[in-house]
Scaffold this active site. Structure first.
Site, mmCIF file in Angstrom:
data_model
loop_
_atom_site.group_PDB
_atom_site.id
_atom_site.type_symbol
_atom_site.label_atom_id
_atom_site.label_comp_id
_atom_site.label_asym_id
_atom_site.label_seq_id
_atom_site.Cartn_x
_atom_site.Cartn_y
_atom_site.Cartn_z
ATOM 1 N N GLU A 292 0.822 -1.219 0.000
ATOM 2 C CA GLU A 292 0.000 0.000 0.000
ATOM 3 C C GLU A 292 0.850 1.261 0.000
ATOM 4 O OE1 GLU A 292 -3.083 0.042 3.021
ATOM 5 O OE2 GLU A 292 -4.367 -1.182 1.756
ATOM 6 N N HIS A 321 8.814 -26.878 0.049
ATOM 7 C CA HIS A 321 8.121 -27.968 -0.634
ATOM 8 C C HIS A 321 6.998 -27.426 -1.505
ATOM 9 C CE1 HIS A 321 10.329 -30.913 1.794
ATOM 10 N NE2 HIS A 321 10.305 -29.937 2.687
ATOM 11 N N LYS A 435 -13.574 0.798 -2.985
ATOM 12 C CA LYS A 435 -14.380 1.119 -1.797
ATOM 13 C C LYS A 435 -15.655 1.829 -2.211
ATOM 14 C CE LYS A 435 -11.548 1.999 2.302
ATOM 15 N NZ LYS A 435 -10.974 3.050 3.133
HETATM 16 O O1 PA5 Z 1 -3.055 1.565 5.850
HETATM 17 C C1 PA5 Z 1 -4.219 1.913 5.780
HETATM 18 O O2 PA5 Z 1 -4.573 3.082 5.997
HETATM 19 C C2 PA5 Z 1 -5.320 0.930 5.460
HETATM 20 O O3 PA5 Z 1 -4.838 -0.305 5.079
HETATM 21 C C3 PA5 Z 1 -6.218 0.767 6.669
HETATM 22 O O4 PA5 Z 1 -5.494 0.229 7.733
HETATM 23 C C4 PA5 Z 1 -7.425 -0.129 6.387
HETATM 24 O O5 PA5 Z 1 -8.076 0.268 5.220
HETATM 25 C C5 PA5 Z 1 -8.413 -0.067 7.540
HETATM 26 O O6 PA5 Z 1 -8.768 1.263 7.777
HETATM 27 P P1 PA5 Z 1 -9.481 1.734 9.094
HETATM 28 O O7 PA5 Z 1 -8.544 1.535 10.234
HETATM 29 O O8 PA5 Z 1 -9.791 3.171 8.866
HETATM 30 O O9 PA5 Z 1 -10.701 0.904 9.247
#
Ligand code: PA5
Length: 466
Positions: A292, A321, A435
């Site tokens: 990310e 394996h 999303k």
């Molecule tokens: O790194 C990030 O911001 C995302 O991966 C969030 O952790 C994930 O989308 C979950 O978001 P939230 O904590 O707002 O529910």
């Protein structure tokens, strides 16, 4: 003793000039690293990058410990409802530091309540979990920084309803703890309105960088992890990485080598392969952090770059394996980080028997720890011999301090990687389209136009199925 990065086998002296890096090539990035370091420190000083300072937040740690004690005193089960950065660190810490079968131990031998993290909103998984848990003895920790993640909100609604039906509406809040932004978001509003106990996620700490704040620390403290040791380790690594000298900073060295492998050696896959089941989920946490943070379409100047290595997790010896055939003989597109421990917390002896059988006799009198460590060295040797660059991150032993070091090492490496690729390592715009489309399909207010867009697109698509 702290974590050590052995990078011998990343160098061309070990894997050859076609696949390895020369020391000069790494050294060429030293000036750039100094500039990136200065930029990161300036952003840290301005309060933008909060993750660096989490190890020193003793007030937050005290609040978390007290809240955790209340859960430990009253509940047998603890369920984390969160996803992505709000779940992966929780899972990784427990896998690394808890008993491998924590939930199966009797209460008097368990270090805290049983822990469950049903991060995927899978109806069968959640139904099965809620069937086996007794709500009366269960506390649910709803974790979401934004306070609006659909998967987590859906789980919250399911659990809230279950609690209302079982413990009664007036007691619902006694079975909940909300971890979210201190001021913003729907869940913060709900916590305030209904008096649900809550913990803050610092606004300047992003989801995937949040394992060392209440998001990761509260569940860890509930199940009995020494969170002070976790923070001490992270703090020690933060100080170690305060140097802008590439050669003495393990985070910068790791990210620089990976950047160069990607850009100059066409190795766009970064494999993390722990040789310890306890370290398995650290690789999962790393996978999200890298993917990310550095997988981006645009650079900071708005140019299309489509950059980022693909992180892959593997487990030694299991994946010897399954994957190692590909790793040793397949395309030259990978760089490997093996995780190894120097000392096993427990050993399993291999008793001798069948001395007449060569397949067994050499194992008798040794231990499983010796076998797994030998397999790690053997894989490293095989990779190196086949010209596959690899490095080894060595844990003196697997404990809270070294896991804390691990988290901080890769958070700093990733922030530095953002500077090398010239991308924003702290956003995730590529997640937004999916999303929004989910919101539209599920009928969220304000997403009517998006729904029409989707319906038009689906209507135009002629399905091809077989
Ligand atoms: O790194 C990030 O911001 C995302 O991966 C969030 O952790 C994930 O989308 C979950 O978001 P939230 O904590 O707002 O529910």
């Amino acid at each position: 003793m702290s974590l050590t990065l052995d990078f011998t086998n990343l160098l061309s002296s070990a894997v050859g000039a076609d696949h390895g890096l020369s020391e000069a090539a790494i050294d060429n990035q030293a000036g750039r690293t100094r500039r990136i370091h200065a930029e990161l420190q300036a952003r840290r000083d301005s309060g933008e990058l909060g993750f660096y300072d989490l190890p020193g937040d003793t007030r937050a740690a005290a609040e978390i410990r007290a809240a955790a004690q209340r859960v430990r005193d009253h509940f047998e089960n603890f369920v984390v409802l969160g996803i992505g950065g709000s779940a992966l660190g929780v899972i990784a810490t427990q896998t690394a530091l808890g008993h491998a079968f924590h939930n199966l131990l009797p209460a008097d031998r368990r270090s805290g309540p049983r822990l469950f993290v049903p991060d995927n909103p899978d109806p069968e998984l959640t139904a099965d979990l809620l069937e086996v848990l007794d709500p009366k003895t269960t506390c649910f920790n709803v974790i979401t920084k934004s306070g609006s993640t659909s998967e987590t909100m859906a789980h919250y609604l399911a659990v809230r309803d279950l609690l209302a039906r079982t413990v009664g509406p007036s007691k619902v809040k006694d079975h909940l703890v909300i971890t979210t932004d201190p001021a913003k978001g729907a869940l913060r509003k709900i916590a305030a309105a209904e008096g649900i106990p809550s913990l803050p996620v610092p606004p300047n700490v992003g989801g995937r960088f949040s394992v060392l704040c209440a998001v990761g620390l509260f569940p860890a403290a509930v199940v009995g992890v020494d969170i002070d040791a976790l923070l001490a380790g992270a703090g020690a690594m933060e100080r170690r990485c305060a140097s802008d000298d590439l050669w003495s900073n393990p985070a910068y060295l790791h990210s620089t080598a990976h950047f160069l492998f990607d850009r100059e050696r066409r190795k766009n896959i970064a494999v993390m392969m722990p040789y310890a089941s306890a370290l398995r989920d650290l690789a999962d946490w790393y996978r999200q952090l890298l993917a990310e943070s550095l997988g981006k379409r645009l650079d900071v100047e708005g140019r299309e770059v489509h950059c980022g290595q693909t992180p892959v997790k593997a487990l030694g010896a299991t994946d010897q394996h399954s994957q190692v055939q590909l790793y040793v003989e397949g395309p030259h597109d990978k760089v490997f980080t093996l995780l190894a421990t120097e000392r096993w917390r427990r050993e399993t002896p291999i008793p001798p028997a069948h001395p007449e059988e060569d397949a067994l006799s050499f194992l008798g009198g040794r231990t499983l720890g010796e076998l797994l460590s030998a397999e790690q060295r053997a894989t490293e040797y095989a990779l190196t011999k086949a010209g596959r660059p690899n490095c080894r991150l060595i844990f003196p032993q697997i404990d809270a301090e070294h896991v804390g070091e691990f988290y901080m090492l890769f958070e700093i490496a990733t922030a530095h990687g953002g500077g090398l690729y010239r991308v924003n390592a702290f956003d995730q715009p590529g997640v937004e389209e999916g999303k929004d489309a989910t919101y539209a399909l599920m009928g969220k207010r304000g997403f009517e136009a998006k729904r029409a867009e989707l319906e038009a697109a689906f209507a135009k698509t002629k399905p091809r199925r077989v």
